[in-house]
Design a protein around this motif. Structure first.
Motif, PDB file in Angstrom:
ATOM      1  N   LEU A  88      52.948  25.849  28.408  1.00  0.00           N
ATOM      2  CA  LEU A  88      51.492  25.694  28.290  1.00  0.00           C
ATOM      3  C   LEU A  88      50.891  25.107  29.568  1.00  0.00           C
ATOM      4  O   LEU A  88      49.812  25.536  30.003  1.00  0.00           O
ATOM      5  N   VAL A  89      51.570  24.144  30.177  1.00  0.00           N
ATOM      6  CA  VAL A  89      51.067  23.566  31.424  1.00  0.00           C
ATOM      7  C   VAL A  89      51.120  24.593  32.552  1.00  0.00           C
ATOM      8  O   VAL A  89      50.178  24.715  33.342  1.00  0.00           O
ATOM      9  N   THR A  90      52.196  25.359  32.633  1.00  0.00           N
ATOM     10  CA  THR A  90      52.286  26.402  33.661  1.00  0.00           C
ATOM     11  C   THR A  90      51.156  27.405  33.513  1.00  0.00           C
ATOM     12  O   THR A  90      50.494  27.764  34.494  1.00  0.00           O
ATOM     13  N   ASN A  91      50.910  27.868  32.285  1.00  0.00           N
ATOM     14  CA  ASN A  91      49.805  28.808  32.065  1.00  0.00           C
ATOM     15  C   ASN A  91      48.473  28.200  32.473  1.00  0.00           C
ATOM     16  O   ASN A  91      47.637  28.864  33.098  1.00  0.00           O
ATOM     17  N   ALA A  92      48.254  26.942  32.118  1.00  0.00           N
ATOM     18  CA  ALA A  92      46.992  26.284  32.453  1.00  0.00           C
ATOM     19  C   ALA A  92      46.808  26.165  33.959  1.00  0.00           C
ATOM     20  O   ALA A  92      45.721  26.426  34.484  1.00  0.00           O
ATOM     21  N   LEU A  93      47.860  25.787  34.663  1.00  0.00           N
ATOM     22  CA  LEU A  93      47.766  25.670  36.118  1.00  0.00           C
ATOM     23  C   LEU A  93      47.626  27.035  36.776  1.00  0.00           C
ATOM     24  O   LEU A  93      46.932  27.191  37.771  1.00  0.00           O
ATOM     25  N   ARG A  94      48.281  28.025  36.222  1.00  0.00           N
ATOM     26  CA  ARG A  94      48.263  29.354  36.813  1.00  0.00           C
ATOM     27  C   ARG A  94      46.941  30.091  36.548  1.00  0.00           C
ATOM     28  O   ARG A  94      46.426  30.770  37.426  1.00  0.00           O
ATOM     29  N   TYR A  95      46.393  29.958  35.344  1.00  0.00           N
ATOM     30  CA  TYR A  95      45.245  30.778  34.970  1.00  0.00           C
ATOM     31  C   TYR A  95      43.982  30.000  34.638  1.00  0.00           C
ATOM     32  O   TYR A  95      42.924  30.590  34.472  1.00  0.00           O
ATOM     33  N   GLY A  96      44.071  28.676  34.505  1.00  0.00           N
ATOM     34  CA  GLY A  96      42.899  27.882  34.148  1.00  0.00           C
ATOM     35  C   GLY A  96      41.874  27.848  35.261  1.00  0.00           C
ATOM     36  O   GLY A  96      42.128  28.260  36.389  1.00  0.00           O
ATOM     37  N   GLN A  97      40.705  27.311  34.930  1.00  0.00           N
ATOM     38  CA  GLN A  97      39.615  27.320  35.898  1.00  0.00           C
ATOM     39  C   GLN A  97      39.115  25.942  36.289  1.00  0.00           C
ATOM     40  O   GLN A  97      38.399  25.806  37.255  1.00  0.00           O
ATOM     41  N   GLY A  98      39.437  24.934  35.532  1.00  0.00           N
ATOM     42  CA  GLY A  98      38.912  23.603  35.820  1.00  0.00           C
ATOM     43  C   GLY A  98      39.637  22.906  36.954  1.00  0.00           C
ATOM     44  O   GLY A  98      40.727  23.301  37.346  1.00  0.00           O
ATOM     45  N   PRO A  99      39.047  21.820  37.471  1.00  0.00           N
ATOM     46  CA  PRO A  99      39.673  21.050  38.544  1.00  0.00           C
ATOM     47  C   PRO A  99      40.846  20.211  38.044  1.00  0.00           C
ATOM     48  O   PRO A  99      41.648  19.732  38.826  1.00  0.00           O
ATOM     49  N   VAL A 100      40.933  20.030  36.728  1.00  0.00           N
ATOM     50  CA  VAL A 100      42.033  19.270  36.143  1.00  0.00           C
ATOM     51  C   VAL A 100      42.565  20.018  34.922  1.00  0.00           C
ATOM     52  O   VAL A 100      41.871  20.843  34.328  1.00  0.00           O
ATOM     53  N   VAL A 101      43.798  19.705  34.575  1.00  0.00           N
ATOM     54  CA  VAL A 101      44.413  20.200  33.346  1.00  0.00           C
ATOM     55  C   VAL A 101      44.697  18.971  32.494  1.00  0.00           C
ATOM     56  O   VAL A 101      45.314  18.019  32.973  1.00  0.00           O
ATOM     57  N   GLY A 102      44.213  18.988  31.274  1.00  0.00           N
ATOM     58  CA  GLY A 102      44.439  17.881  30.362  1.00  0.00           C
ATOM     59  C   GLY A 102      45.592  18.187  29.424  1.00  0.00           C
ATOM     60  O   GLY A 102      45.687  19.295  28.894  1.00  0.00           O
TER      61      GLY A 102
END
Length: 169
Positions: A88-102
């Protein structure tokens, strides 16, 4: 967030919710929260690419999560929780848009819940990855080990729920 899964995977047990799972599943445990600063600027890079710094975060989060599980005496959930956190963290870092991942972990009377917010309104989806593809199996792995998983209605948070062993409830 784009994600794919292997062909022939079991049907997804995805549950969509309009609120954060913390409200759905009810808990008074504040859990553990992390805020990961992204070094990859999604607006400048190619979607799916991660900086060398961002590539270090899934491993860090696995170690932090494992230590929190030890504190909660949920050691038996270590491997599945680490896998879910990592994917889930990899997906968030790879495809997310925000400046941070929570990242948030918390426990209920019978479950461990993992939430990862990435700032993107694009919902994570379970898809199909070809045999020769190196990526695209993360959500299939989460689906295989979690009791349930889903995406908040606004698409910004992907979550999963793992059952705690009976003796640890």
């Amino acid at each position: 967030m784009n994600a794919t899964a292997t062909s022939g995977a079991a049907p997804a047990r995805q549950r969509l919710s309009s609120t954060s799972p913390v409200l759905r599943f009810g808990t008074t445990d504040p859990g553990m929260e992390l805020c990961i600063p992204r070094s990859t600027r999604p607006d400048l890079g190619v979607e799916g690419e991660m900086s060398e710094e961002d590539k270090l975060w899934p491993g860090r989060v696995r170690r932090i999560g494992r230590e929190q599980l030890r504190r909660w005496k949920l050691d038996d959930l270590g491997e599945p929780a680490e896998l879910c956190l990592s994917e889930l963290v990899t997906n968030a870092l790879r495809y997310g848009q925000g400046p941070v991942v929570g990242v948030r972990l918390y426990r209920t009377a019978s479950h461990l819940v993992i939430e990862v917010a990435d700032g993107s309104p694009d919902r994570a989806v379970l898809g199909v990855a070809g045999c020769d593809e190196e990526n695209g199996r993360g959500l299939a792995l989460v689906d295989a080990v979690a009791e349930s998983w889903g995406v908040t209605e606004d698409g910004t948070c992907t979550w999963c729920r793992l059952s705690a062993p009976e003796e640890q409830r």
